[in-house]
Design an enzyme around this catalytic site. Structure first.
Site, PDB file in Angstrom:
ATOM      1  N   GLU A  51       0.849  -1.615   0.114  1.00 56.26           N
ATOM      2  CA  GLU A  51       0.166   0.313  -0.061  1.00 56.26           C
ATOM      3  C   GLU A  51       0.520   1.378   0.103  1.00 56.26           C
ATOM      4  OE1 GLU A  51      -3.115   0.135  -0.524  1.00 56.26           O
ATOM      5  OE2 GLU A  51      -3.563  -2.236  -0.546  1.00 56.26           O
ATOM      6  N   TYR A 134      -6.925   6.017   4.401  1.00 53.50           N
ATOM      7  CA  TYR A 134      -6.740   5.402   3.214  1.00 53.50           C
ATOM      8  C   TYR A 134      -5.600   4.193   3.810  1.00 53.50           C
ATOM      9  CZ  TYR A 134      -5.904   2.192  -0.257  1.00 53.50           C
ATOM     10  OH  TYR A 134      -5.634   1.330  -0.876  1.00 53.50           O
ATOM     11  N   ASP A 152      -9.844   5.014  -2.480  1.00 53.04           N
ATOM     12  CA  ASP A 152      -8.454   4.604  -3.274  1.00 53.04           C
ATOM     13  C   ASP A 152      -8.810   6.684  -4.080  1.00 53.04           C
ATOM     14  OD1 ASP A 152      -9.214   3.567  -4.905  1.00 53.04           O
ATOM     15  OD2 ASP A 152      -7.597   2.737  -5.763  1.00 53.04           O
ATOM     16  N   CYS A 200     -13.498   2.618 -15.324  1.00 57.42           N
ATOM     17  CA  CYS A 200     -14.717   4.151 -14.839  1.00 57.42           C
ATOM     18  C   CYS A 200     -12.955   4.674 -14.677  1.00 57.42           C
ATOM     19  CB  CYS A 200     -15.352   4.394 -12.920  1.00 57.42           C
ATOM     20  SG  CYS A 200     -15.741   5.976 -13.140  1.00 57.42           S
ATOM     21  N   CYS A 216     -25.791   5.343 -12.453  1.00 59.29           N
ATOM     22  CA  CYS A 216     -24.633   6.219 -12.566  1.00 59.29           C
ATOM     23  C   CYS A 216     -25.192   7.730 -13.057  1.00 59.29           C
ATOM     24  CB  CYS A 216     -23.646   5.482 -12.928  1.00 59.29           C
ATOM     25  SG  CYS A 216     -22.153   7.270 -13.420  1.00 59.29           S
TER      26      CYS A 216
END
Length: 301
Positions: A51, A134, A152, A200, A216
């Site tokens: 991460e 996060y 994120d 996306c 959406c």
């Protein structure tokens, strides 16, 4: 399937994902999950390293560095006892060396406070050096398989477009919390990340393939300008040009120091900057604790 998360106001739920849609998202995404090496582990240290490395760095660059780093430092204790210079040498090529410094500091804190283990408690994770909301949630989800909702840049973009409006940090986290799938925290967050990265996308989103397209707001409206993801909390923005930047010059100096000490008079040559700017950049690295200055020379710690 049951959606979870704290109670939030109706406004905070705008752009959330219903249980039926969550089923569709998981059905789309689980068979398509990218085969990333850190997805094959639940070791909290290995997850934390991935991460931290993935912050502002492309996956393809991270994979070999992640493998090499964990080969050298398979536990927090081994990272904590290494010299920062050795950690930085192994980190070289990923950029943003403060991340390496902070990761080693977090490893040392885990040795001191948690018997060398990476904690699962959110408050304890947030208390580690350099660990933000996060990353703390990502460790809880991807190592301990808890049902937290992570946000994120890819996930934040999905929620902003679903809502059809720019979202504050509080609202995007509330939407993610309200949409979290109980018992599927690991898969749910990984799938949403991949959906954001692969469908996306920031440009040319593949709405025709997206299981969320019918719900959406931005897609249904025909992609009007401005894109609601632009300016939403958590969505990364395009960086300033790298060429000619301080970041490039600092990187040149760190690369040279990776090979050995550098004398003060070589700073302009190495950084490709005028002497005053080169001196300022070197001083900033010293202030960050990333290099050491002594007797007219610079070296890694």
């Amino acid at each position: 399937m049951r959606l979870g998360g704290p109670d939030v106001s109706p406004t905070s739920r705008i752009g959330g994902i219903s249980a039926d849609l969550a089923d569709a998202v998981l059905a789309w995404g689980v068979p398509r999950l990218r085969a990333l090496p850190w997805r094959r582990t639940r070791d909290p240290w290995q997850v934390l390293v991935s991460e931290v490395m993935l912050q502002q760095t492309q996956v393809d660059r991270v994979i070999p560095k992640w493998l090499a780093f964990l080969d050298a430092y398979p536990t927090p204790a081994e990272c904590a006892t290494a010299s920062l210079g050795d950690v930085l040498r192994l980190w070289h090529g990923l950029g943003y060396p403060r991340r390496a410094r902070n990761l080693q500091a977090a490893a040392a804190a885990c040795v001191e406070r948690h018997d060398g283990r990476i904690p699962s408690d959110l408050a304890e994770l947030l208390a580690l050096p350099g660990i933000g909301p996060y990353t703390a949630r990502a460790v809880r989800v991807f190592a301990y398989e808890l049902d937290d909702a992570v946000v994120d840049t890819n996930i934040a973009r999905v929620y902003a477009r679903l809502a059809g409006e720019r979202l504050t940090a509080r609202h995007v986290q509330a939407n993610a919390d309200a949409s979290a799938v109980v018992g599927e925290g690991w898969a749910w967050n990984q799938v949403l990340m991949d959906l954001g990265a692969q469908l996306c996308r920031p440009r040319n989103p593949a709405c025709g393939e997206c299981p969320l397209a019918g719900a959406c707001a931005w897609s249904q409206a025909g992609h009007p300008d401005p894109d609601p993801a632009a300016g939403s909390a958590g969505v990364s923005t395009r960086q300033a040009p790298f060429e000619g930047s301080d970041r490039q010059a600092r990187g040149r100096l760190m690369a040279a120091l990776n090979l050995g000490p550098v004398s003060d008079d070589r700073l302009p040559e190495i950084t490709a900057c005028p002497a005053p700017r080169a001196q300022r950049l070197a001083a900033s690295l010293v202030a960050d604790g990333l290099i050491v200055a002594a007797n007219g020379r610079y070296r890694l710690p």
